[in-house]
Write a protein that holds these residues in place. Sequence first.
Motif, PDB file in Angstrom:
ATOM      1  N   ILE A  35       0.816  -1.213   0.000  1.00 59.75           N
ATOM      2  CA  ILE A  35       0.000   0.000   0.000  1.00 59.75           C
ATOM      3  C   ILE A  35       0.850   1.262   0.000  1.00 59.75           C
ATOM      4  O   ILE A  35       0.338   2.370   0.141  1.00 59.75           O
ATOM      5  CB  ILE A  35      -0.993   0.019   1.192  1.00 59.75           C
ATOM      6  N   GLY A  36       2.192   1.105  -0.117  1.00 55.33           N
ATOM      7  CA  GLY A  36       3.066   2.260  -0.297  1.00 55.33           C
ATOM      8  C   GLY A  36       3.399   3.031   0.969  1.00 55.33           C
ATOM      9  O   GLY A  36       3.388   4.260   0.976  1.00 55.33           O
ATOM     10  N   ALA A  37       3.740   2.313   2.039  1.00 49.96           N
ATOM     11  CA  ALA A  37       4.139   2.986   3.278  1.00 49.96           C
ATOM     12  C   ALA A  37       5.610   3.406   3.187  1.00 49.96           C
ATOM     13  O   ALA A  37       6.377   2.843   2.405  1.00 49.96           O
ATOM     14  CB  ALA A  37       3.932   2.057   4.462  1.00 49.96           C
ATOM     15  N   THR A  38       5.997   4.410   3.989  1.00 55.45           N
ATOM     16  CA  THR A  38       7.402   4.827   4.007  1.00 55.45           C
ATOM     17  C   THR A  38       8.229   3.789   4.772  1.00 55.45           C
ATOM     18  O   THR A  38       7.689   3.021   5.566  1.00 55.45           O
ATOM     19  CB  THR A  38       7.560   6.189   4.705  1.00 55.45           C
ATOM     20  N   SER A  39       9.556   3.801   4.514  1.00 61.02           N
ATOM     21  CA  SER A  39      10.375   2.724   5.061  1.00 61.02           C
ATOM     22  C   SER A  39      10.495   2.830   6.591  1.00 61.02           C
ATOM     23  O   SER A  39      10.637   1.805   7.258  1.00 61.02           O
ATOM     24  CB  SER A  39      11.753   2.716   4.419  1.00 61.02           C
ATOM     25  N   ASP A  40      10.408   4.039   7.154  1.00 65.03           N
ATOM     26  CA  ASP A  40      10.492   4.101   8.621  1.00 65.03           C
ATOM     27  C   ASP A  40       9.244   3.529   9.275  1.00 65.03           C
ATOM     28  O   ASP A  40       9.313   2.918  10.339  1.00 65.03           O
ATOM     29  CB  ASP A  40      10.764   5.540   9.097  1.00 65.03           C
ATOM     30  N   VAL A  41       8.102   3.682   8.618  1.00 67.54           N
ATOM     31  CA  VAL A  41       6.875   3.078   9.156  1.00 67.54           C
ATOM     32  C   VAL A  41       6.942   1.556   9.031  1.00 67.54           C
ATOM     33  O   VAL A  41       6.543   0.821   9.944  1.00 67.54           O
ATOM     34  CB  VAL A  41       5.624   3.633   8.427  1.00 67.54           C
ATOM     35  N   ILE A  42       7.492   1.060   7.915  1.00 63.10           N
ATOM     36  CA  ILE A  42       7.646  -0.389   7.749  1.00 63.10           C
ATOM     37  C   ILE A  42       8.580  -0.942   8.823  1.00 63.10           C
ATOM     38  O   ILE A  42       8.297  -1.985   9.437  1.00 63.10           O
ATOM     39  CB  ILE A  42       8.157  -0.723   6.330  1.00 63.10           C
ATOM     40  N   ALA A  43       9.670  -0.203   9.096  1.00 62.42           N
ATOM     41  CA  ALA A  43      10.602  -0.640  10.139  1.00 62.42           C
ATOM     42  C   ALA A  43       9.893  -0.704  11.492  1.00 62.42           C
ATOM     43  O   ALA A  43      10.089  -1.650  12.271  1.00 62.42           O
ATOM     44  CB  ALA A  43      11.793   0.301  10.211  1.00 62.42           C
ATOM     45  N   LEU A  44       9.032   0.285  11.771  1.00 61.03           N
ATOM     46  CA  LEU A  44       8.261   0.280  13.012  1.00 61.03           C
ATOM     47  C   LEU A  44       7.346  -0.932  13.090  1.00 61.03           C
ATOM     48  O   LEU A  44       7.200  -1.558  14.136  1.00 61.03           O
ATOM     49  CB  LEU A  44       7.392   1.540  13.081  1.00 61.03           C
ATOM     50  N   SER A  45       6.718  -1.265  11.945  1.00 55.33           N
ATOM     51  CA  SER A  45       5.779  -2.389  11.940  1.00 55.33           C
ATOM     52  C   SER A  45       6.517  -3.696  12.214  1.00 55.33           C
ATOM     53  O   SER A  45       6.009  -4.573  12.906  1.00 55.33           O
ATOM     54  CB  SER A  45       5.012  -2.447  10.623  1.00 55.33           C
ATOM     55  N   ILE A  46       7.748  -3.820  11.684  1.00 57.24           N
ATOM     56  CA  ILE A  46       8.535  -5.025  11.960  1.00 57.24           C
ATOM     57  C   ILE A  46       8.883  -5.087  13.444  1.00 57.24           C
ATOM     58  O   ILE A  46       8.777  -6.137  14.084  1.00 57.24           O
ATOM     59  CB  ILE A  46       9.817  -5.046  11.097  1.00 57.24           C
ATOM     60  N   ALA A  47       9.264  -3.925  14.007  1.00 54.41           N
ATOM     61  CA  ALA A  47       9.605  -3.885  15.433  1.00 54.41           C
ATOM     62  C   ALA A  47       8.409  -4.295  16.289  1.00 54.41           C
ATOM     63  O   ALA A  47       8.554  -5.069  17.241  1.00 54.41           O
ATOM     64  CB  ALA A  47      10.088  -2.493  15.820  1.00 54.41           C
ATOM     65  N   ALA A  48       7.208  -3.799  15.923  1.00 59.56           N
ATOM     66  CA  ALA A  48       6.012  -4.159  16.692  1.00 59.56           C
ATOM     67  C   ALA A  48       5.778  -5.667  16.637  1.00 59.56           C
ATOM     68  O   ALA A  48       5.455  -6.293  17.646  1.00 59.56           O
ATOM     69  CB  ALA A  48       4.797  -3.407  16.162  1.00 59.56           C
TER      70      ALA A  48
END
Lengths: 252, 118
Positions: free
Chosen positions: A157-170
């Motif tokens: 869905i085109g999220a920014t890479s820092d948000v993706i990194a946050l999602s992995i951390a969660a």
Amino acid sequence: MDIIQEVLVKNNLITAFVFVGLTVYMAYLISDKFTQGRFHGSAIAIILALLFAYFVGVSTNGEKGVADIAILSGVGILGGSMLRDFAIVATAYGAKFSDLRSSGAAGVFSLFFGVILSFLLGAMVAIAFGYKDPVSISTIGAGTVTFVVGPVTGSAIGATSDVIALSIAAGLVKSILVMTITPIVAKKIGLDNPKSAMVFGGLMGTNSGVAAGLAAVDPKLVPYGAMTATFYTAVGCLIVPSLLFFLVGLFF
Amino acid sequence: MVIYGIALLGICTLAGLFFGELLGSLFGINANVGGIGIAMFLLMYFSSSLNTRFKIGDVSEKGITFWSMIYIPIVVAMAAKQNVVGALDGGLMALMAGIVVVSVSFMFIPIISNFKKR
């Protein structure tokens, strides 16, 4: 010293057997001496392993825990998905079809319920922390489903890479919490039979968390939890970037 | 022969993962859909039919039970290679999200497990 290191690195899988063996031995010693066996040895072994992974991660800046040290690179093979999956399948030997059938409906229900519940709670935390666009909210929600669903959704869905990194951390936090907390709360939540194990697998879904959590409670329950958990990430990848993202878009 | 048990386990695992990948590409997602679950079904099917018809034999059986017993050490190794630093570095939001999801999910386990008894 060089010769010792060379032998250990060259035979890294065997070194890994020794490393894990010593860790488990230490864990059972701690379990006996300090908790009189009340806190299960395998649970302590998993916590010790996580602690090692943390301290090594701090000093190496790597992402693979102790496997980032050359002599312990075999731990990456022993604990990798190939042998893990092989061993999980082996635990099904002796599991009963009748148990699966009688709790199948609860298992399937918990699977969909679990994915949607995790997503909604993750999305709510994201909103509470000030995220306002549907893409970031959905990606962080997807990360709390599992750390695989997070990046899959985020890139779809085109999220920014820092948000993706946050999602992995969660997702990683979730997985590690499930590993460590499951043996502590198992009795309270009635996690002692095939049916609740299937529900547990469906609600938590993180393969590594479920695998480690049940191992420390009762290895006989592993196949039932693993059975539902194996479908969890797939259900997440299916409905999060499509249906659930669409629903979030209606509100934001 | 102990290798028969290991080979049977291998066949079930590979076949399950194959069908899982196939299902994944059918749905158009880059993930294995229930491969381990399918493999477990296969092994359960074979172990029950082998016991009644062919008899896999005690020694061959050890090839499977060994891997079932080595499961916990494998999980310990898996824990030792987790990116624990990455989880804690995600900051307060990642921690909160994980804590909220795990604690609420745990509360639902007894509720869903007891559905049918009521």
